[in-house]
Scaffold this motif. Structure first.
Motif, short mmCIF file in Angstrom:
data_model
loop_
_atom_site.label_atom_id
_atom_site.label_comp_id
_atom_site.label_asym_id
_atom_site.label_seq_id
_atom_site.Cartn_x
_atom_site.Cartn_y
_atom_site.Cartn_z
N ASP A 62 0.86 -1.11 0.09
CA ASP A 62 0.02 0.20 0.07
C ASP A 62 1.01 1.46 -0.09
O ASP A 62 0.54 2.26 -0.49
CB ASP A 62 -0.92 -0.02 1.34
CG ASP A 62 -2.03 -0.97 1.13
OD1 ASP A 62 -2.26 -1.62 -0.11
OD2 ASP A 62 -2.69 -1.29 2.20
N GLU A 63 2.16 1.24 0.60
CA GLU A 63 2.84 2.31 0.92
C GLU A 63 3.85 2.48 -0.51
O GLU A 63 4.02 3.52 -0.84
CB GLU A 63 3.67 2.17 1.99
CG GLU A 63 3.03 2.01 3.32
CD GLU A 63 4.26 1.88 4.39
OE1 GLU A 63 5.39 1.34 4.05
OE2 GLU A 63 3.68 1.99 5.69
N GLN A 64 4.01 1.43 -1.13
CA GLN A 64 4.76 1.33 -2.42
C GLN A 64 4.07 0.60 -3.43
O GLN A 64 4.52 0.01 -4.03
CB GLN A 64 6.23 0.75 -2.07
CG GLN A 64 6.97 1.46 -1.10
CD GLN A 64 7.75 2.77 -1.50
OE1 GLN A 64 7.92 2.86 -2.48
NE2 GLN A 64 8.34 3.38 -0.24
N PRO A 65 2.85 1.26 -4.02
CA PRO A 65 2.22 0.64 -4.93
C PRO A 65 2.64 0.42 -6.51
O PRO A 65 2.46 -0.79 -7.08
CB PRO A 65 1.05 1.50 -5.13
CG PRO A 65 1.26 2.72 -4.68
CD PRO A 65 2.40 2.35 -3.73
N THR A 66 3.76 1.16 -6.76
CA THR A 66 4.26 1.12 -8.18
C THR A 66 5.73 0.23 -8.11
O THR A 66 6.34 0.16 -9.01
CB THR A 66 4.52 2.37 -8.68
OG1 THR A 66 5.69 3.17 -7.92
CG2 THR A 66 3.53 3.41 -8.86
#
Length: 484
Positions: A350-354
Motif C-alpha cells: 500500500d505504501e509503495q504501490p508502483t
C-alpha cells in the motif's frame, strides 16, 4: 517380492494436481505417477475427495464394487483418465462436503477431524493396495507421502498386505500429531503406543508410522536426507532416521517440463526459449502492467511464490525490501500464510504501490507469469526439503537466489562456482547479512548483460524432468522389496 514385468503401483497423497493443490506435494503427486506410467507401469493415484474437488468435478463416477469399513464411503474416479494414470478419490461422509483448505480453516486452525479422516484414508489405502476393498486390483508397491498417509504402511503391516511399502517425506516439520484417543478411534492395537512405534512425546505421530514401518523411506533431495538425520532439522525424529539409514534414500524431485515450459506455456503472454529471450521481455512488461507496477524494463524485478511462513524466510525478504527499493528494484509476491506476515506485506504494498505488488492468493496462472516475467526469483528458505520453484525459475530464465539447504543446495549452482555452470545465487547462513550480500551480487550481475545472459542460458539447459527421478524410484522399489 516384486515381479520382473510392469509394476502395479498405488501412489497415495493428500493432494495432487490438477485436482487439488496447496503446495509442492501436489506437483509431485501430479507428475511422478505419470512418469512411472510412461515407463510402462500400472499406476493408480489415490487422493481424498475434498469438497472443492467434488464441486469442481461433479461428473466423477462411483466405483460400484468398492467396499470400505465406513458406512457411506465411496470411491470415485474420473470418467476419463488424467493422462496415463487412473485417479481414485476417496469420499468419506461428513468430511468431503467441507470446502476450503484441506488441512485447516481460514484462521489456520487444523480441522478437528484431521486424525480420523486421514487415518481412515490411510487404512483404506492399505486395503486397496491389498486387493481387499472389492476391486480386482492389487498393488506391488504402496507409495505413500507425508504424514497424512503415514499410517498406511502400519495398516499394511497389520493386514499382511504383500505390497512393498515406500514412504516419502516431503517436509518433516509436519508430523501429524494427535491425542492417544486417535489410536483407538482408528482401530489400532495398543502395542503401537510405544516410542519405538507411533508414540511421540505422549502424542500419536502419523509420520512415525511411515518412518518406522515402511520398507523404504525416501526424502525429496539428497541434502535433506542428510539434514534430517541431525538434531537441528530432525524434528526429534533424527534418532529413528539414523537407525533406518540403510533404508533411507534422498532423491531429488523433478518437475513437469511440459507444464513448466516457456516455449509452450498458455499462461504467459509471449513464448520464448534459451535461443531467443525476446518473449521474456514481453512477459516482464505484461507482469508489471498486470500488477500495476511502474513499467520499467531496466528495473530489476524480483519474484516470490510461497507459503508465507517463517520456514520460507519471508522475514528476510521484508528486512531487505528497503535496500531493494533503494536500488530501483521491484517485487511481485504471490502466496498465503501467516496473517501477521500477510498484514506486513499488504502494508508495504500500500505504501509503495508502483514498486511492490502482493497477491494474497493461490493463482496457478499468475505463478507462471511471475516465473516468466521476473528477472530474479527469491527463495531464502531456512530449510527446504526440495523446492520446485527454483527449478521452474531456471527453466524460465529467471536465476534463483537461494539459501544453501536441502534441495536448493542440490539444484542451484552459485555464480562463483568454479565449474563454470552457474545458474543462480546461493548464500549461507540464513541471515539478513548473507541474504543482502547475495542480493548485491545478483544486482551487480544483472547490470552485466552478457554475463546475465550466460546465467540464464545455463539454467534453461538444465534437465529437471521426472524421467531420471522416476527411474531412481523404480530402483528403490526393487531394493526395498522383501526377498523371498
Amino acid at each position: 517380492m516384486l515381479t520382473q514385468g510392469p509394476l502395479r503401483i498405488l501412489f497415495v497423497a493428500s493432494e495432487a494436481t490438477p485436482w487439488i493443490k496447496t503446495g509442492g506435494l501436489a506437483d509431485v503427486a501430479g507428475s511422478l505417477p505419470q512418469a512411472l506410467a510412461e515407463l510402462g507401469h500400472d499406476v493408480r493415484l489415490l487422493i481424498p475427495a475434498y469438497g472443492d474437488v467434488l464441486a469442481q468435478h461433479p461428473r466423477l463416477a462411483e466405483v460400484p464394487v468398492f467396499r470400505a469399513p465406513v458406512a457411506g464411503a465411496r470411491l470415485l474416479t474420473s470418467t476419463a483418465e488424467h493422462d496415463s494414470v487412473a485417479t481414485w478419490f476417496l469420499d468419506l461422509p461428513g468430511v468431503s462436503n467441507r470446502r476450503g483448505n484441506p488441512y485447516h480453516d481460514d484462521q489456520h486452525r487444523d480441522w478437528p477431524d484431521n486424525g480420523y479422516r486421514f487415518g481412515m484414508f490411510a487404512r483404506i489405502a492399505a486395503m486397496l493396495a491389498g486387493g481387499r476393498a472389492g476391486i480386482e486390483w492389487q498393488a506391488d508397491v504402496l507409495h505413500c507421502n507425508d504424514w497424512q498417509t503415514g499410517l498406511a504402511p502400519v495398516y499394511a503391516m497389520l493386514g499382511r498386505v504383500p505390497a512393498t511399502t515406500v514412504f516419502t517425506v516431503h517436509n518433516l516439520q509436519y508430523r501429524g500429531l494427535f491425542g492417544r484417543d486417535a489410536l483407538f478411534e482408528l482401530g489400532l492395537p495398543d502395542w503401537l503406543w510405544h516410542y519405538d512405534a507411533l508414540e511421540f512425546h505422549d502424542q500419536l505421530s502419523f509420520i512415525k508410522g511411515g518412518l518406522a514401518f515402511a520398507d523404504a523411506v525416501t526424502t525429496v533431495s539428497p541434502t535433506y536426507a542428510a539434514e534430517i538425520c541431525q538434531s537441528a532439522l530432525g524434528q526429534g525424529l533424527d534418532g529413528l532416521l539414523r537407525a533406518r539409514g540403510h533404508r533411507l534414500y534422498g532423491l531429488l524431485n523433478g518437475i513437469d517440463d511440459q507444464v513448466w515450459n516457456p516455449a509452450e506455456d498458455p499462461h504467459i503472454p509471449a513464448a520464448y526459449d534459451a535461443a531467443d529471450l525476446a518473449g521474456k521481455r514481453v512477459c516482464k512488461t505484461a507482469l508489471q502492467r498486470e500488477m500495476q507496477l511502474a513499467e520499467n524494463a531496466d528495473a530489476p524485478l524480483f519474484g516470490v511464490i510461497s507459503r508465507l511462513v517463517e520456514q520460507k524466510g519471508i522475514d528476510l525478504i521484508l528486512a531487505a525490501l528497503p535496500m531493494l527499493l533503494a536500488n530501483g528494484a521491484q517485487l511481485v509476491l504471490l502466496g498465503r500464510g501467516d496473517p501477521v506476515i500477510e498484514a506486513a506485506l499488504r502494508r508495504i504494498a500500500d505504501e509503495q504501490p508502483t514498486a511492490v505488488a502482493v497477491r494474497l492468493d493461490f493463482d496457478e496462472g499468475l505463478a507462471h507469469r511471475i516465473e516468466a516475467g521476473a528477472d530474479i526469483y527469491l527463495m531464502p528458505s531456512r530449510f527446504e526439503p526440495c523446492g520446485l520453484n527454483q527449478m521452474y525459475s531456471q527453466r524460465y530464465g529467471t536465476p534463483p537466489l537461494v539459501h544453501r539447504c536441502g534441495g536448493l543446495a542440490d539444484s542451484v549452482t552459485d555464480l562463483d562456482d568454479p565449474s563454470g555452470e552457474a545458474t543462480g545465487f546461493v548464500f549461507e547462513p540464513a541471515s539478513a547479512e548473507a541474504f543482502n550480500d547475495a542480493i548485491v551480487r545478483a544486482l551487480d550481475c544483472f547490470r552485466q548483460p552478457a554475463r546475465w545472459r550466460r546465467l540464464q542460458e545455463t539454467g534453461m539447459r538444465r534437465d529437471f524432468g521426472w524421467q531420471r527421478s522416476a527411474q531412481r524410484y523404480l530402483e528403490v522399489y526393487a531394493e526395498a522389496a522383501p526377498r523371498m
